[in-house]
Scaffold this motif. Structure first.
Motif, mmCIF file in Angstrom:
data_model
loop_
_atom_site.group_PDB
_atom_site.id
_atom_site.type_symbol
_atom_site.label_atom_id
_atom_site.label_comp_id
_atom_site.label_asym_id
_atom_site.label_seq_id
_atom_site.Cartn_x
_atom_site.Cartn_y
_atom_site.Cartn_z
ATOM 1 N N PRO A 83 -23.412 -42.473 -29.945
ATOM 2 C CA PRO A 83 -23.528 -43.598 -28.943
ATOM 3 C C PRO A 83 -23.074 -44.119 -28.074
ATOM 4 O O PRO A 83 -23.459 -44.916 -27.314
ATOM 5 C CB PRO A 83 -22.162 -44.249 -30.624
ATOM 6 N N THR A 84 -22.932 -43.458 -27.351
ATOM 7 C CA THR A 84 -21.996 -42.922 -25.676
ATOM 8 C C THR A 84 -23.042 -42.840 -24.862
ATOM 9 O O THR A 84 -22.741 -42.962 -23.846
ATOM 10 C CB THR A 84 -20.687 -42.599 -25.393
ATOM 11 N N GLY A 85 -23.769 -41.865 -25.646
ATOM 12 C CA GLY A 85 -25.271 -41.772 -24.113
ATOM 13 C C GLY A 85 -25.642 -42.167 -23.545
ATOM 14 O O GLY A 85 -25.957 -41.958 -22.488
ATOM 15 N N GLY A 86 -25.812 -43.198 -23.681
ATOM 16 C CA GLY A 86 -26.786 -44.591 -23.040
ATOM 17 C C GLY A 86 -25.729 -44.478 -20.950
ATOM 18 O O GLY A 86 -25.970 -44.503 -20.637
ATOM 19 N N TYR A 87 -24.269 -44.504 -21.844
ATOM 20 C CA TYR A 87 -23.666 -45.070 -20.447
ATOM 21 C C TYR A 87 -24.212 -43.893 -19.839
ATOM 22 O O TYR A 87 -24.289 -43.896 -18.978
ATOM 23 C CB TYR A 87 -21.567 -44.926 -21.340
ATOM 24 N N LEU A 88 -24.079 -42.848 -20.380
ATOM 25 C CA LEU A 88 -24.065 -41.109 -19.716
ATOM 26 C C LEU A 88 -25.950 -41.395 -19.144
ATOM 27 O O LEU A 88 -25.662 -41.019 -17.671
ATOM 28 C CB LEU A 88 -23.673 -40.166 -20.533
ATOM 29 N N VAL A 89 -26.690 -41.916 -19.203
ATOM 30 C CA VAL A 89 -28.178 -42.007 -18.885
ATOM 31 C C VAL A 89 -28.196 -43.308 -17.771
ATOM 32 O O VAL A 89 -28.340 -42.638 -16.849
ATOM 33 C CB VAL A 89 -29.221 -42.465 -20.348
ATOM 34 N N GLY A 90 -27.145 -43.981 -17.903
ATOM 35 C CA GLY A 90 -27.232 -45.351 -17.193
ATOM 36 C C GLY A 90 -26.694 -44.943 -15.591
ATOM 37 O O GLY A 90 -26.428 -45.863 -15.109
ATOM 38 N N PHE A 91 -25.884 -44.218 -15.986
ATOM 39 C CA PHE A 91 -25.277 -43.448 -14.445
ATOM 40 C C PHE A 91 -26.610 -43.058 -13.736
ATOM 41 O O PHE A 91 -26.172 -43.552 -12.068
ATOM 42 C CB PHE A 91 -24.560 -42.114 -15.096
ATOM 43 N N ILE A 92 -27.127 -42.503 -14.078
ATOM 44 C CA ILE A 92 -28.362 -42.391 -13.225
ATOM 45 C C ILE A 92 -29.073 -43.528 -12.292
ATOM 46 O O ILE A 92 -29.686 -43.529 -10.757
ATOM 47 C CB ILE A 92 -29.498 -41.676 -13.730
ATOM 48 N N ILE A 93 -29.030 -44.577 -13.228
ATOM 49 C CA ILE A 93 -30.121 -46.152 -12.840
ATOM 50 C C ILE A 93 -28.798 -46.229 -12.032
ATOM 51 O O ILE A 93 -29.007 -47.141 -11.073
ATOM 52 C CB ILE A 93 -29.844 -46.840 -13.786
ATOM 53 N N ASN A 94 -27.274 -46.441 -12.374
ATOM 54 C CA ASN A 94 -26.951 -47.374 -11.577
ATOM 55 C C ASN A 94 -26.659 -46.207 -10.053
ATOM 56 O O ASN A 94 -26.709 -46.613 -9.002
ATOM 57 C CB ASN A 94 -24.939 -46.398 -12.378
ATOM 58 N N GLY A 95 -26.783 -44.934 -10.135
ATOM 59 C CA GLY A 95 -26.483 -44.050 -9.246
ATOM 60 C C GLY A 95 -27.638 -44.221 -8.231
ATOM 61 O O GLY A 95 -28.084 -44.930 -7.033
ATOM 62 N N LEU A 96 -29.397 -44.751 -9.180
ATOM 63 C CA LEU A 96 -30.504 -44.904 -8.056
ATOM 64 C C LEU A 96 -30.305 -46.809 -7.808
ATOM 65 O O LEU A 96 -31.049 -46.503 -6.140
ATOM 66 C CB LEU A 96 -31.917 -44.888 -8.571
ATOM 67 N N VAL A 97 -29.831 -47.751 -7.790
ATOM 68 C CA VAL A 97 -29.943 -49.064 -8.038
ATOM 69 C C VAL A 97 -28.503 -49.252 -6.606
ATOM 70 O O VAL A 97 -29.001 -49.852 -5.344
ATOM 71 C CB VAL A 97 -29.658 -49.881 -9.046
ATOM 72 N N THR A 98 -27.682 -48.578 -6.543
ATOM 73 C CA THR A 98 -26.712 -48.555 -6.058
ATOM 74 C C THR A 98 -26.411 -48.118 -4.310
ATOM 75 O O THR A 98 -26.769 -49.203 -3.261
ATOM 76 C CB THR A 98 -25.489 -47.973 -6.364
ATOM 77 N N GLY A 99 -27.353 -46.781 -4.708
ATOM 78 C CA GLY A 99 -27.379 -46.014 -3.012
ATOM 79 C C GLY A 99 -28.941 -46.892 -2.556
ATOM 80 O O GLY A 99 -28.624 -47.590 -1.522
ATOM 81 N N ASP A 100 -29.803 -47.508 -4.065
ATOM 82 C CA ASP A 100 -30.807 -47.973 -2.901
ATOM 83 C C ASP A 100 -30.661 -49.539 -2.305
ATOM 84 O O ASP A 100 -30.682 -49.566 -1.466
ATOM 85 C CB ASP A 100 -31.968 -48.681 -3.534
ATOM 86 N N ILE A 101 -29.796 -50.056 -2.861
ATOM 87 C CA ILE A 101 -29.059 -51.050 -2.720
ATOM 88 C C ILE A 101 -27.830 -50.677 -1.057
ATOM 89 O O ILE A 101 -28.675 -51.701 0.222
ATOM 90 C CB ILE A 101 -28.211 -51.923 -3.359
ATOM 91 N N LEU A 102 -27.507 -49.678 -0.906
ATOM 92 C CA LEU A 102 -27.047 -49.326 0.472
ATOM 93 C C LEU A 102 -27.811 -48.775 1.172
ATOM 94 O O LEU A 102 -27.859 -49.822 2.825
ATOM 95 C CB LEU A 102 -25.466 -48.933 -0.201
ATOM 96 N N GLU A 103 -28.726 -48.241 1.020
ATOM 97 C CA GLU A 103 -29.793 -48.044 2.113
ATOM 98 C C GLU A 103 -30.418 -49.471 2.741
ATOM 99 O O GLU A 103 -30.749 -48.525 3.803
ATOM 100 C CB GLU A 103 -30.683 -46.664 1.507
ATOM 101 N N ARG A 104 -30.796 -50.342 2.039
ATOM 102 C CA ARG A 104 -31.526 -51.201 2.165
ATOM 103 C C ARG A 104 -30.830 -51.791 3.278
ATOM 104 O O ARG A 104 -31.491 -52.568 3.770
ATOM 105 C CB ARG A 104 -32.700 -51.788 0.980
ATOM 106 N N THR A 105 -29.188 -52.316 3.166
ATOM 107 C CA THR A 105 -29.107 -53.049 3.692
ATOM 108 C C THR A 105 -28.431 -52.332 4.023
ATOM 109 O O THR A 105 -28.763 -52.494 5.425
ATOM 110 C CB THR A 105 -27.378 -53.955 2.915
ATOM 111 N N SER A 106 -26.711 -52.160 4.410
ATOM 112 C CA SER A 106 -26.029 -50.898 4.667
ATOM 113 C C SER A 106 -24.823 -50.540 5.019
ATOM 114 O O SER A 106 -24.103 -51.416 3.421
ATOM 115 C CB SER A 106 -24.998 -52.464 6.433
ATOM 116 N N PHE A 107 -24.252 -49.496 4.947
ATOM 117 C CA PHE A 107 -22.535 -49.364 3.928
ATOM 118 C C PHE A 107 -21.228 -49.767 4.661
ATOM 119 O O PHE A 107 -20.981 -48.939 5.350
ATOM 120 C CB PHE A 107 -22.975 -47.456 4.364
ATOM 121 N N THR A 108 -21.342 -51.328 4.347
ATOM 122 C CA THR A 108 -20.013 -52.068 4.357
ATOM 123 C C THR A 108 -19.609 -51.816 4.071
ATOM 124 O O THR A 108 -19.837 -52.112 2.409
ATOM 125 C CB THR A 108 -20.660 -53.212 5.178
#
Length: 185
Positions: A83-108
């Protein structure tokens, strides 16, 4: 040191950090409050999209093969597909999106907070959908059990990850894999 070797070493080190912070758990019904999401945001904020996501993937693979790296010293295929596996798999999406936003804007601080909040919400959404499907719950039950109780703690951890990540990125530049995108004030 070769840049790709350096990235791999940092990804492995941060996978270990995620595993350690995952053990800080507050039991909260079916889905505990953990330090995992803080560690995910921190890893991506410090390392960037590519290396931060590699750290998440290494962490998940360690858990998948049965090492007790998930919350509550658990691991194995059953946890990932439970039941909690979706959160674990969601970490991948989190990493990709969070990192993409930071790299497209700035690390502020501002962009790190925005990116980490979006990543945290995506993790919660992915986990809630998975919880609905695996637990055969209705949408309201899944949302009330898997999303609502974690909004405030998730937001607090996202802001903390953003603040600490940018602070460490400023103070310890050797963590920054991508030297072109150094911290901007």
């Amino acid at each position: 040191m070769n840049q790709s070797l350096r990235s791999m070493i940092l990804a492995a080190e941060f996978a270990a950090i995620i595993a350690v912070l995952s053990q800080f758990t507050i039991p909260f019904g079916l889905i505990p409050l953990t330090g995992q999401t803080l560690a995910i945001g921190l890893s991506v904020t410090i390392l960037g999209r590519k290396t931060g996501t590699y750290a998440i993937l290494i962490y998940l693979l360690l858990g998948l093969i049965g090492l007790p790296v998930f919350a509550g010293m658990s691991g194995g295929v059953a946890v990932l597909f439970g039941p909690t596996g979706g959160y674990l798999v969601g970490f991948i999406i989190n990493g990709l999106v969070t990192g993409d936003i930071l790299e497209r804007t700035s690390f502020t601080y501002k962009w790190a907070v925005i990116a980490n909040l979006i990543g945290a919400v995506l993790t919660l959404l992915f986990g809630t959908i998975w919880l609905k499907l695996s637990g055969q719950l209705d949408w309201i039950g899944a949302f009330q059990g898997g999303f609502v109780p974690f909004i405030i703690p998730g937001a607090i951890k996202a802001v903390a990850a953003a603040y600490l990540g940018i602070l460490l990125r400023e103070r310890l530049p050797f963590f920054s894999v991508n030297s072109k995108k150094s911290v901007q004030k």
